[in-house]
Design an enzyme around this catalytic site. Structure first.
Site, mmCIF file in Angstrom:
data_model
loop_
_atom_site.group_PDB
_atom_site.id
_atom_site.type_symbol
_atom_site.label_atom_id
_atom_site.label_comp_id
_atom_site.label_asym_id
_atom_site.label_seq_id
_atom_site.Cartn_x
_atom_site.Cartn_y
_atom_site.Cartn_z
ATOM 1 N N CYS A 51 0.836 -1.403 -0.071
ATOM 2 C CA CYS A 51 0.059 -0.088 -0.209
ATOM 3 C C CYS A 51 0.798 1.320 0.042
ATOM 4 O O CYS A 51 0.305 2.505 -0.108
ATOM 5 C CB CYS A 51 -0.909 -0.133 1.206
ATOM 6 S SG CYS A 51 -0.118 0.141 2.788
ATOM 7 N N ARG A 53 4.162 1.350 -1.284
ATOM 8 C CA ARG A 53 5.476 1.472 -2.186
ATOM 9 C C ARG A 53 5.105 0.221 -3.513
ATOM 10 O O ARG A 53 4.507 -0.500 -3.223
ATOM 11 C CB ARG A 53 6.572 1.045 -1.493
ATOM 12 C CG ARG A 53 6.753 -0.352 -1.118
ATOM 13 C CD ARG A 53 8.097 -0.503 -0.273
ATOM 14 N NE ARG A 53 8.075 0.181 0.804
ATOM 15 C CZ ARG A 53 9.231 1.119 1.128
ATOM 16 N NH1 ARG A 53 9.922 1.500 0.041
ATOM 17 N NH2 ARG A 53 9.053 1.848 2.234
ATOM 18 N N HIS A 97 19.006 0.124 0.019
ATOM 19 C CA HIS A 97 17.717 0.410 -0.005
ATOM 20 C C HIS A 97 16.884 -0.885 0.170
ATOM 21 O O HIS A 97 16.109 -0.990 0.843
ATOM 22 C CB HIS A 97 17.301 0.847 -1.431
ATOM 23 C CG HIS A 97 15.968 1.241 -1.603
ATOM 24 N ND1 HIS A 97 15.425 2.519 -0.865
ATOM 25 C CD2 HIS A 97 14.719 0.730 -2.218
ATOM 26 C CE1 HIS A 97 14.175 2.467 -1.238
ATOM 27 N NE2 HIS A 97 13.679 1.556 -1.906
ATOM 28 N N GLN A 118 6.029 -8.925 3.482
ATOM 29 C CA GLN A 118 5.869 -8.689 1.927
ATOM 30 C C GLN A 118 7.009 -8.660 1.240
ATOM 31 O O GLN A 118 6.828 -8.948 -0.003
ATOM 32 C CB GLN A 118 5.120 -7.074 2.235
ATOM 33 C CG GLN A 118 4.012 -7.122 2.704
ATOM 34 C CD GLN A 118 3.744 -5.650 3.180
ATOM 35 O OE1 GLN A 118 4.559 -4.754 3.213
ATOM 36 N NE2 GLN A 118 2.242 -5.188 3.221
ATOM 37 N N GLU A 190 -4.703 -8.946 6.018
ATOM 38 C CA GLU A 190 -4.046 -8.958 7.112
ATOM 39 C C GLU A 190 -4.268 -7.524 8.075
ATOM 40 O O GLU A 190 -4.341 -7.409 9.181
ATOM 41 C CB GLU A 190 -2.481 -8.936 6.740
ATOM 42 C CG GLU A 190 -1.482 -8.978 8.081
ATOM 43 C CD GLU A 190 -0.075 -8.854 7.970
ATOM 44 O OE1 GLU A 190 0.745 -9.225 8.812
ATOM 45 O OE2 GLU A 190 0.251 -8.845 6.563
ATOM 46 N N ILE A 192 -7.031 -5.765 7.814
ATOM 47 C CA ILE A 192 -8.388 -5.822 8.733
ATOM 48 C C ILE A 192 -8.219 -6.809 9.824
ATOM 49 O O ILE A 192 -8.516 -6.134 11.044
ATOM 50 C CB ILE A 192 -9.523 -6.209 7.927
ATOM 51 C CG1 ILE A 192 -9.838 -5.135 6.626
ATOM 52 C CG2 ILE A 192 -10.572 -6.798 8.585
ATOM 53 C CD1 ILE A 192 -10.263 -3.843 7.280
#
Length: 444
Positions: A51, A53, A97, A118, A190, A192
């Protein structure tokens, strides 16, 4: 020559309206990876889409220019402006990074734990799609090690704050405290799940769970206490909700202005708090124009998140030091692997010499030769086979004045008194130089 690149947009460089245009659903990732892997010069590629990137990690020969063009044109609805929001890192910068992302140092919520899962999912998907090669696989593995070290050795992960917990905290500080409200949660992922956990801790009065798959909503309702609804009944029950949390993977808004306006009329315009935690957004932006409706998105959680960032600054500095150390370690591993082919050839040369001399020794034994003599011949032949190439190279280096090769040989074969003793025993006519007399006066 191929270079490692990391490029993308995140919560710091681009608004949610732009991030949602290049947010990839899970089922779209294999096709996207395949399309990028098919681009000229792209050897390996992985895609991370959350959400906050969308990032591409790749091994490519053109500083990522083809990948930038591909991302800037996805989708086609005017995304050319995406270029203005992109960041690009190369080589060590790309390594650093990814390590910072996996550790939670680059997250909107500093140190948040969800990002590591993720990143692991992005790695797994790229492997499953055949888009990941040896170098990117090694990079992601090192990123996981770095994140684990940072969370074990520092307090970067202590008292973790997620987007869900920040949203619940913001609701607690608003006019609509969860303990006095009916709360509708849309989605079953996840975010929610975490929101429901935090609402339970806040003693939420009543929970409604709505999802496209009713069974998933029922699972959440049974775990956290509440009522499950199919998404088709959303409009019917929307007016009951004082607070709405929404986080689905829908490409289109779940709630539009007309639906919320109708719910508000039924509520006689009692205030309603809407928390849109999805990218792409679940709630149409123009809903915020309605009277007595207060709409917040992921970019509006900055104040709560800033407090978390200040509290974790010291731990973050320690984690940054770990990242720097792991970047240097990855560089060393990469440098060593660059000579892997040479090492394999040296090993193969030794293996071939061993097998050939063993074969000849077995033949000699089978023909009845004295075993002691066969062993002597084997040792002599193997020594000659192994040392022929390096001694020839050293002789040529001495003749040509190639001091680099000579110094390398000195490091590989330092002075060994035992070797001198063996040499004197085998070659008494050529005694080894007495190293103890290196500084002695020359003989008259």
């Amino acid at each position: 020559m191929s270079r490692l690149v990391a490029l993308g947009i995140n919560h710091e460089t681009a608004p949610v309206a732009l991030r949602e245009r290049v947010a990839f659903a899970d089922d779209a990732l294999p096709a996207a990876l395949s399309a990028m892997r098919a681009l000229p010069g792209v050897e390996e590629v992985a895609l991370l889409s959350t959400c906050n990137r969308t990032e591409i990690y790749a091994l490519t020969d053109d500083h990522g220019e083809r990948l930038i063009q591909w991302l800037a044109s996805y989708p086609q609805d005017g995304a050319d402006s995406l270029r203005d929001y992109l960041y690009l890192h190369e080589d060590d910068g790309a390594v650093r990074h990814l390590f910072r992302v996996a550790t939670g140092l680059d997250s909107q919520v500093l140190g948040e734990p969800q990002i590591l899962g993720q990143v692991k999912q992005a790695w797994s998907t790229a492997r499953g799609a055949g888009a990941l090669g040896h170098r990117l696989d090694r990079l992601f593995q090192q990123a996981f090690v770095t994140a684990k070290r940072a969370r074990t050795d520092t307090r970067i992960g202590a008292n973790p704050v997620s987007v869900a917990s920040a949203a619940v905290r913001l609701a607690e500080e608003s006019f609509a405290h969860p303990s006095d409200c009916t709360i509708l949660l849309i989605g079953a992922g996840e975010t929610i799940e975490l929101t429901a956990l935090h609402l339970a801790q806040a003693n939420a009065k009543r929970l409604l769970f709505a999802n496209r798959t009713l069974a998933h909503a029922q699972e959440l309702a049974s775990r956290h206490g509440g009522v499950a609804l199919p998404l088709t009944e959303l409009e019917r029950h929307l007016g009951e909700a004082d607070i709405v949390f929404s986080a689905t993977a829908s490409r289109e808004p779940i709630l539009r202005k007309a639906q919320v306006a109708a719910a508000q009329r039924g509520r006689r315009h009692r205030p309603m708090l809407l928390m849109d935690l999805a990218v792409p957004r679940d709630i149409a932006p123009d809903v915020a124009e309605l009277r007595d409706v207060f709409l917040y998105g992921v970019d509006d959680l900055e104040r709560v998140i800033d407090e978390n960032r200040r509290n974790r600054r010291e731990a973050a500095d320690e984690a940054e030091a770990i990242v720097d150390l792991q970047v240097a370690r990855y560089r060393e591993v990469l440098a060593a692997s660059a000579h892997h082919g040479t090492l394999k050839r040296v090993r193969a040369h030794g293996d071939a010499a061993r097998e050939d001399t063993l074969r000849k020794a077995r033949q000699a034994l089978a023909s009845g030769q004295d075993p002691a003599e066969v062993l002597q011949q084997l040792a002599h032949a193997l020594t000659n086979r192994l040392l022929h190439a390096p001694t020839t190279a050293l002789r040529d280096a001495a003749l040509n004045g190639d001091h680099d090769v000579l110094r390398a040989a000195e490091r590989m074969f330092p002075h060994n008194p035992l070797a001198d003793a063996v040499d004197r025993q085998l070659h008494p006519e050529h005694p080894a130089e007495d190293s103890s007399r290196d500084d002695a006066d020359p003989a008259p």
